[in-house]
Design a protein around this motif. Structure first.
Motif, PDB file in Angstrom:
ATOM      1  N   GLN A 202     -43.851 -75.251  43.775  1.00 56.65           N
ATOM      2  CA  GLN A 202     -44.214 -74.918  42.406  1.00 56.65           C
ATOM      3  C   GLN A 202     -43.983 -76.084  41.464  1.00 56.65           C
ATOM      4  O   GLN A 202     -44.768 -76.315  40.538  1.00 56.65           O
ATOM      5  CB  GLN A 202     -43.425 -73.696  41.926  1.00 56.65           C
ATOM      6  CG  GLN A 202     -43.983 -73.070  40.651  1.00 56.65           C
ATOM      7  CD  GLN A 202     -45.420 -72.609  40.825  1.00 56.65           C
ATOM      8  OE1 GLN A 202     -45.749 -71.899  41.788  1.00 56.65           O
ATOM      9  NE2 GLN A 202     -46.295 -73.020  39.915  1.00 56.65           N
ATOM     10  N   GLU A 203     -42.904 -76.840  41.679  1.00 59.00           N
ATOM     11  CA  GLU A 203     -42.652 -78.021  40.858  1.00 59.00           C
ATOM     12  C   GLU A 203     -43.791 -79.031  41.001  1.00 59.00           C
ATOM     13  O   GLU A 203     -44.221 -79.639  40.020  1.00 59.00           O
ATOM     14  CB  GLU A 203     -41.323 -78.670  41.252  1.00 59.00           C
ATOM     15  CG  GLU A 203     -40.092 -77.903  40.810  1.00 59.00           C
ATOM     16  CD  GLU A 203     -38.812 -78.507  41.336  1.00 59.00           C
ATOM     17  OE1 GLU A 203     -37.765 -78.329  40.684  1.00 59.00           O
ATOM     18  OE2 GLU A 203     -38.844 -79.154  42.409  1.00 59.00           O
ATOM     19  N   ASP A 206     -46.996 -77.595  39.252  1.00 53.16           N
ATOM     20  CA  ASP A 206     -46.886 -77.634  37.791  1.00 53.16           C
ATOM     21  C   ASP A 206     -47.034 -79.049  37.263  1.00 53.16           C
ATOM     22  O   ASP A 206     -47.677 -79.284  36.235  1.00 53.16           O
ATOM     23  CB  ASP A 206     -45.536 -77.059  37.338  1.00 53.16           C
ATOM     24  CG  ASP A 206     -45.443 -75.560  37.541  1.00 53.16           C
ATOM     25  OD1 ASP A 206     -46.498 -74.925  37.782  1.00 53.16           O
ATOM     26  OD2 ASP A 206     -44.321 -75.020  37.470  1.00 53.16           O
ATOM     27  N   GLN A 211     -49.097 -76.363  34.477  1.00 56.20           N
ATOM     28  CA  GLN A 211     -48.496 -75.042  34.617  1.00 56.20           C
ATOM     29  C   GLN A 211     -49.494 -73.907  34.439  1.00 56.20           C
ATOM     30  O   GLN A 211     -49.306 -72.816  34.957  1.00 56.20           O
ATOM     31  CB  GLN A 211     -47.346 -74.890  33.617  1.00 56.20           C
ATOM     32  CG  GLN A 211     -46.176 -75.826  33.894  1.00 56.20           C
ATOM     33  CD  GLN A 211     -45.030 -75.600  32.939  1.00 56.20           C
ATOM     34  OE1 GLN A 211     -45.118 -74.797  32.022  1.00 56.20           O
ATOM     35  NE2 GLN A 211     -43.940 -76.317  33.150  1.00 56.20           N
TER      36      GLN A 211
END
Length: 272
Positions: A202-203, A206, A211
């Motif tokens: 997810q990092e 994003d 995001q």
């Protein structure tokens, strides 16, 4: 009307910017006087060559006082330089003449006494020396006459075998230049700026896609495979980008192969 008791704290360095109000979206150049010497300065000059910074170097603190009056620098970077004038005395003189002059002081590892003296003498900030160029440029930008309006160019990431450009989508692998599609470039920069760190999927999503972006579940997998192919010739090999089950990814630069070879020429294979 100016209060007679108010210090005159807007010297030429501030007045010369009066034609550029803060609310206008302009590209500024920042005048920086570096009072320092050695390898730390050489690295700074190399990094500043492509930045909107006018850097002037003087290794002698006494001589630097003359440059302060002549150049009216926006920011002064002061290190533990040699000469007849102690750098803290230089700092005291400049600070007395102009209480608002931004002065960044670089202190060597273990220089606690120098750091303490610099802080007591009115340094705007005290930072480690050798300088961390990214942090230094960000600090200079924040101390510029119009804070954070300096159009700084992203610096290249140099990891030895691998060098990733700061803005142009390209890399150098074992000295060979390879052009990259935009998303692979952003992904590689994200990894290269965090060597050895564990980052979640997810990092990565994003940071690279945004995001708010809607990304298909296999998009990241495909781009990681393509980067692996460019870096090692094996789209499943973990030498550069390791999948950490249950967490995400870990990027590292492996040593040069024993046979001395380099990654195959796949620079254009996935051109987009």
């Amino acid at each position: 009307m100016t209060d007679a008791h108010e210090p005159q704290t807007r010297p030429i360095r501030a007045r010369r910017r009066s034609g550029h109000p803060a609310h206008r979206n302009l590209h500024f150049r920042v005048s920086v006087l570096v009072v320092d010497h050695g390898d730390a300065v050489n690295e700074l000059l190399t990094a500043a060559a492509t930045q909107p910074l006018d850097v002037h170097v003087c290794s002698d603190a006494a001589e630097a006082l003359l440059h302060v009056g002549r150049l009216c620098p926006d920011v002064i970077l002061l290190g533990p330089c040699a000469g007849h004038l102690d750098p803290i005395e230089f700092l005291t003189i400049v600070r007395t003449d102009d209480p608002l002059q931004p002065i960044i002081v670089g202190s060597d590892l273990g220089g606690n006494e120098f750091t303490s003296r610099a802080s007591d003498a009115g340094a705007s900030a005290v930072i480690p020396r050798p300088y961390r160029i990214r942090e230094l440029f960000a600090l200079i930008s924040s101390l510029a006459p119009v804070p954070n309006q300096v159009d700084l160019r992203p610096l290249a990431v140099d990891l030895g075998r691998l060098r990733v450009d700061g803005a142009v989508p390209q890399m150098w692998l074992d000295g060979r230049q390879v052009e990259l599609p935009p998303m692979e470039f952003l992904l590689l920069r994200f990894f290269a700026e965090r060597p050895g760190a564990l980052v979640t999927r997810q990092e990565v999503l994003d940071a690279v896609w945004g995001q708010q972006a809607t990304v298909r579940s296999n998009t990241l997998n495909v781009h990681v495979m393509r980067l692996r192919k460019r870096l090692s010739g094996d789209d499943h090999g973990p030498e550069w980008i390791k999948v950490v089950r249950g967490i995400g990814y870990q990027f590292k630069v492996p040593p040069v192969p024993r046979h001395g070879g380099v990654a195959p020429d796949v620079g254009q294979e996935f051109a987009q």
